[in-house]
Design an enzyme around this catalytic site. Sequence first.
Site, PDB file in Angstrom:
ATOM      1  N   LYS A  73       0.863  -1.186   0.000  1.00 34.47           N
ATOM      2  CA  LYS A  73       0.000   0.000   0.000  1.00 34.47           C
ATOM      3  C   LYS A  73       0.892   1.226   0.000  1.00 34.47           C
ATOM      4  CE  LYS A  73      -4.425   0.979   0.192  1.00 34.47           C
ATOM      5  NZ  LYS A  73      -5.596   0.178  -0.222  1.00 34.47           N
TER       6      LYS A  73
ATOM      7  N   ASP B 278      -6.915   4.279  -4.642  1.00 36.42           N
ATOM      8  CA  ASP B 278      -7.624   4.106  -3.381  1.00 36.42           C
ATOM      9  C   ASP B 278      -8.300   5.471  -3.157  1.00 36.42           C
ATOM     10  OD1 ASP B 278      -7.754   2.099  -0.916  1.00 36.42           O
ATOM     11  OD2 ASP B 278      -7.498   4.070  -0.038  1.00 36.42           O
TER      12      ASP B 278
ATOM     13  N   GLY C 197     -20.496   7.076   2.045  1.00 38.30           N
ATOM     14  CA  GLY C 197     -19.612   7.516   0.975  1.00 38.30           C
ATOM     15  C   GLY C 197     -20.416   7.830  -0.271  1.00 38.30           C
ATOM     16  N   PHE C 198     -19.781   8.489  -1.218  1.00 33.32           N
ATOM     17  CA  PHE C 198     -20.441   8.751  -2.512  1.00 33.32           C
ATOM     18  C   PHE C 198     -19.424   8.677  -3.641  1.00 33.32           C
ATOM     19  CE2 PHE C 198     -19.209  13.246  -3.444  1.00 33.32           C
ATOM     20  CZ  PHE C 198     -18.607  13.566  -2.235  1.00 33.32           C
ATOM     21  N   GLY C 199     -18.329   7.929  -3.393  1.00 32.80           N
ATOM     22  CA  GLY C 199     -17.269   7.794  -4.393  1.00 32.80           C
ATOM     23  C   GLY C 199     -17.504   6.568  -5.259  1.00 32.80           C
TER      24      GLY C 199
END
Length: 445
Positions: free
Chosen positions: A125, A165, A236-238
């Site tokens: 990551k 990400d 969330g709204f991604g």
Amino acid sequence: MYNREIFISELEKRNPGEPEFIQAVSEVLESIIDVVNGDPEYLNSRILERITEPDRVIGFKVEWEDDEGNLQVNKGYRVQFNNAIGPYKGGLRFHPSVTLGTLKFLGFEQIFKNSLTTLPMGGGKGGSDFNPKGKSDSEILRFCRSFMTELQKYIGPETDIPAGDIGVGSREIGYLYGQYKRLRGENTGVLTGKGRNWGGSLIRPEATGFGAIYFANRMVAAHDDSLKGKTIAVSGFGNVAWGACMKATELGAKVVAISGPDGYIYDKEGVSTPEKWNYMLRLRSSNNDVVAPYAEKFGADFHPGKKPWELNVDIACPCAFQNELNGDDAEKLISNGVKYVVETSNMGCSTDAVNKFIAKKVPFGPGKAVNAGGVAVSGLEMSQNSLKYSWSAEEVDEKLKRIMGDIHTACVSEGREPDGYINYVKGANIAGFKKVADAMVELGY
Ligand code: 2IT
């Protein structure tokens, strides 16, 4: 023999000031400790010390110029955690909260998630404390160029393959890949999440959200139930929330909430039309990180400063951030009769919340299983790049569906408890761990 408390206290001493990393390891350890203590090969090879120490932690400086001509400096990182079963693989996060400890927790989780996908990928990551909020397109471009100028020294299509990400979507992957190509003169699969015209896989943008709902579909089926008519609260709204809304609608469920850092939207009609899904994407690409305008546009309710976990829904589906659903939220959901929790963000639920769901026998799918569809399709993108070939959307979607089904099966076979309750947390951790641990034993040190 390992003692969990002693091991964790030693781990804290070696990794001070990294509470999220300690949380992630503690949760895995709780599931696997008996498996490890029952296996002399794991014990002799000191598997827990080795699997909790990253192979390599890379830190670098990212200098870039803002639109006013001021020089800005950010921190950049890549954590190459474990490559026992394949090259390091995992996303890049650009968010002001990013610290080395955050990326260690995400890299650690990624090891087991990638193992669950059945594809040969190790865990890694990376990211930066850069805040994309309010930045212009040219600022994003200059930041990405500078970030990749450093990162390219440490990655490669056979060694370490980053992706997106939070804060890193197709635009950022484009700028990063453009700079890699400029510096190295290579067209390779060194990043995934690429555009469809330059080596990307169809379905990758949708994959995490689609995969989560495929997993949810298996969860309900395992309880002789169906998604048809179920209400879902998504946070969330991604990109992830977007994919989940589309697939949930297709399978007959209704997403009644989405959220942002500013509060949540309650849409009793459901976030269920292409117009609404496209609007989510537009809101996200505006870089303002607010969801409120959705309410005005579609006549929905906006609840400022609140989280959607106060709603009375059948399924809770956190899709945003680590620890976004805490013990109090879990209690509210349980008292409102939540039937399933489909954790789609990485470590989206606090330990306290997870324990409460499990204590009440609410089926709880952990992020590392539920959201593995994203990295799984990244793995399929790598395969296509290696073959110099591309599969149709239907072919990729079919493979994604099969992989999510296999992950569900693995969770059930390792996580079924004597009373019949499926402990998906235990199942995912044991199944993900065994494969990596066995590889580490077989490969020697
Ligand atoms: O958390 C994740 O699995 C991702 N951000 C996707 C990683 C990837 O390499 O596609």
